[in-house]
Each structure stands twice: as C-alpha cells, then as structure tokens.
Scaffold this active site. Structure first.
Site, PDB file in Angstrom:
ATOM      1  CG  LEU A  29     -14.376  -6.975  38.584  1.00  0.00           C
ATOM      2  CD1 LEU A  29     -13.230  -7.562  37.667  1.00  0.00           C
ATOM      3  CD2 LEU A  29     -14.854  -8.049  39.742  1.00  0.00           C
ATOM      4  CD  GLU A  77      -5.135   2.269  30.265  1.00  0.00           C
ATOM      5  OE1 GLU A  77      -4.542   2.943  29.891  1.00  0.00           O
ATOM      6  OE2 GLU A  77      -5.528   1.813  31.395  1.00  0.00           O
ATOM      7  CG  ASP A  78      -8.169  -2.539  31.719  1.00  0.00           C
ATOM      8  OD1 ASP A  78      -7.154  -2.146  31.932  1.00  0.00           O
ATOM      9  OD2 ASP A  78      -8.953  -2.233  32.729  1.00  0.00           O
ATOM     10  CG  HIS A 172      -4.539  -2.345  35.845  1.00  0.00           C
ATOM     11  ND1 HIS A 172      -5.561  -1.963  35.842  1.00  0.00           N
ATOM     12  CD2 HIS A 172      -4.714  -3.764  35.569  1.00  0.00           C
ATOM     13  CE1 HIS A 172      -6.676  -2.795  35.292  1.00  0.00           C
ATOM     14  NE2 HIS A 172      -5.907  -3.719  35.049  1.00  0.00           N
ATOM     15  CB  VAL A 267     -15.299   0.383  40.663  1.00  0.00           C
ATOM     16  CG1 VAL A 267     -16.530   0.349  41.643  1.00  0.00           C
ATOM     17  CG2 VAL A 267     -15.933   1.771  39.757  1.00  0.00           C
ATOM     18  CB  CYS A 273      -9.462   3.162  33.215  1.00  0.00           C
ATOM     19  SG  CYS A 273      -8.275   2.545  34.470  1.00  0.00           S
TER      20      CYS A 273
HETATM   21  N1  GLY Z   1     -13.087  -1.984  37.936  1.00  0.00           N
HETATM   22  C1  GLY Z   1     -11.965  -2.311  37.172  1.00  0.00           C
HETATM   23  C2  GLY Z   1     -11.259  -3.554  37.313  1.00  0.00           C
HETATM   24  O1  GLY Z   1     -10.970  -3.994  38.449  1.00  0.00           O
HETATM   25  O2  GLY Z   1     -10.823  -3.964  36.343  1.00  0.00           O
END
Ligand code: GLY
Length: 284
Positions: A29, A77-78, A172, A267, A273
């Site tokens: 993404l 990290e997410d 974020h 990206v 991250c």
């Molecule tokens: N490419 C990292 C995100 O969009 O979550």
C-alpha cells in the site's frame, strides 16, 4: 492515571523484524501511487537497519520470514503494541494487512509476553498510530485506527492514560512525530504536525520538551536507552533529510545513528514501522 516510570522508555533487549517480499515493490500500500521501489536497495537498507539493532546495539533480533501474499508485512510495528511484558495484537486498519498479525503473535508468544488479542470486529488499530511517551499513550485516529481500537488499547494498558489525536493528512500519527528521549517529542514542521502536537500538549498533564525538524518524515526516529551506550537515536540519513539531521546533531547527549530508508519510505514505511521493540530485562 499516572504512568509507571518514564525512565523505562527506550529500554529494549529484543526486536522483531520481518524480511521484505518481492511483492512489496508492486503490491504494498502507498499514498504516492507513482513511487517505484528499488527492491535490491530496499533490502540493503533494511539489512543496514537490522545490523544497527543487532550488531551495533546488541539487541536480540528475531527476523520473521517474508511472505509474498503479505506485501506490507515488513512494517511489523502495525501488528502489535508492546509495553512492559504485555503485547496487544492489533487489528490493522487495512484489510489486506490483517493476516500479518499471525506470525507476529507467534513470535511474541515465543518470547513469553502476555499476549492480548484485539478480537472486536469493530475495532481497528495500527501500531504506527500509537505514540508511547513512557508516561502515557497518544493514539492517532486515522484512516487506519478508530476509537474502538484506541479504547481496547486503553483497556489493555490500564496503568497509563490514553489520549486520542485526530490524524487527517498523514497515514499514521507517527508519520510526523516520535520520541527522542524520556521527555522529548520530535515533531515535523508542517501545519498538521504542529496542530497534532498542540492537541497532545493540551491533553497531557505533563510538559514535554519538543524538537522541531523541518521534514515531517524525518521526525520518525527510534529512541533507545542501551546500557553502556546511554541515549541512542536512529534517524533518517543526511542524504535524505540534511536540514533535519542538522537539528539532530544538536542533541549532544545522544549517540546519533543515521539510517537510510529511502526505498521503504516510498511505500510509507518509516523507521519505527520496521521493528517491534521489546524489553525483556530481568526485572520483567
Ligand atoms: N505501506 C504501509 C501501509 O500502507 O500500511
């Protein structure tokens, strides 16, 4: 509610990272749709990042394998928020990222953390929206993170106050801020970044110092407090953000470590991250 000890911020013994799949180039993404990632360079930069954590700073690095069906998975990290001995497995806001949590959960269980899962299907939370200051949490309400996700985080980490901060112009909350020390917030100069900082200041009982850098992306740093090395700051490389690096160079008490991240940044991958930092010091 008052937090525990602010000085624990940055104490880490372990890091979880995840290798870059080939699919990242075309399928990860991104907010800038025309960005072209140089895969080989991305991997070299990622290896450099891992090398800093493992070889220069002495952390135990757990490297998860790449998974082609999960192009955004290097942004570990997410997938989890770790504080003390507890890990909250998130429910990432992007549906294509939900399966990333499985390998991360297993790694955190293997490290014997108290793993809590976010099972509510109305909740979304990306770790990139979570700023832990050592005293309290700020959670960005963004396209990826909603109020229910923030409430579950607050239920999980009951020792700390949790405040919500609207994030409108960035992916974020930590796209434009991070901690550079127990009391020091690094913040970008853009109007949305400054507005978010003002909101955080208004919601907190504590007065943080701030370090303002010209580039929002350079405000995402990794602060560590390593025995024998003291305050350490991983920040974006001078070739990438020369003016912001001049600001970091004023931090005379920090060991400054520049880290190149031009490719994953295409990206929307920033420095924080790419790892989950964990403190398994004997006191835990
Ligand atoms: N490419 C990292 C995100 O969009 O979550």
């Amino acid at each position: 509610m008052a937090g525990l000890i602010a000085s624990a911020l940055g104490r880490s013994t372990h890091a979880i990272v995840r290798a870059i799949p080939d699919s990242l180039c075309l399928e990860a993404l991104r907010t800038e749709s025309d960005s072209t990632v140089d895969l080989e360079l991305a991997r070299r930069q990622h290896d450099g990042y891992i090398g800093v954590l493992r070889d220069q700073l002495g952390l135990h690095v757990v490297e998860l394998s790449a998974e082609e069906s999960l192009p955004d998975a290097p942004f570990v990290e997410d997938a989890a928020v770790v504080c003390g001995g507890t890990a909250l497995i998130t429910r990432p806001g992007a549906p294509s990222r939900r399966k990333e949590v499985e390998a991360v959960k297993k790694a955190l269980q293997d490290l014997q953390l108290n793993v809590v899962e976010m099972t509510d299907e109305n909740a979304t939370l990306d770790g990139g929206d979570v700023l832990f200051t050592g005293r309290e949490f700020f959670v960005g309400l963004s396209k990826r993170t909603n109020q229910r996700g923030a409430e579950i985080l607050a239920d999980t980490f009951k020792d700390y106050a949790v405040s919500m901060v609207p994030v409108c112009d960035s992916l974020h909350l930590k796209s434009f801020c991070s901690m550079a020390g127990p009391n020091l917030i690094v913040i970008g100069s853009s109007e949305p970044a400054q507005k978010a900082l003002k909101t955080m200041q208004q919601m907190s009982d504590h007065r943080y110092d701030k370090l303002t850098v010209p580039d929002d992306a350079a405000a995402n740093c990794i602060y560590l407090n390593i025995p024998g090395k003291g305050h350490v700051l991983l920040h974006r490389a001078p070739e990438e953000f020369p003016e912001s690096v001049k600001v970091f160079e004023k931090l005379k008490d920090h060991m400054l470590i520049p880290v190149a991240n031009s490719e994953l940044a295409k990206v929307d991958g920033c420095l924080t991250c790419c790892s989950i930092l964990i403190d398994k010091s004997p006191s835990l």
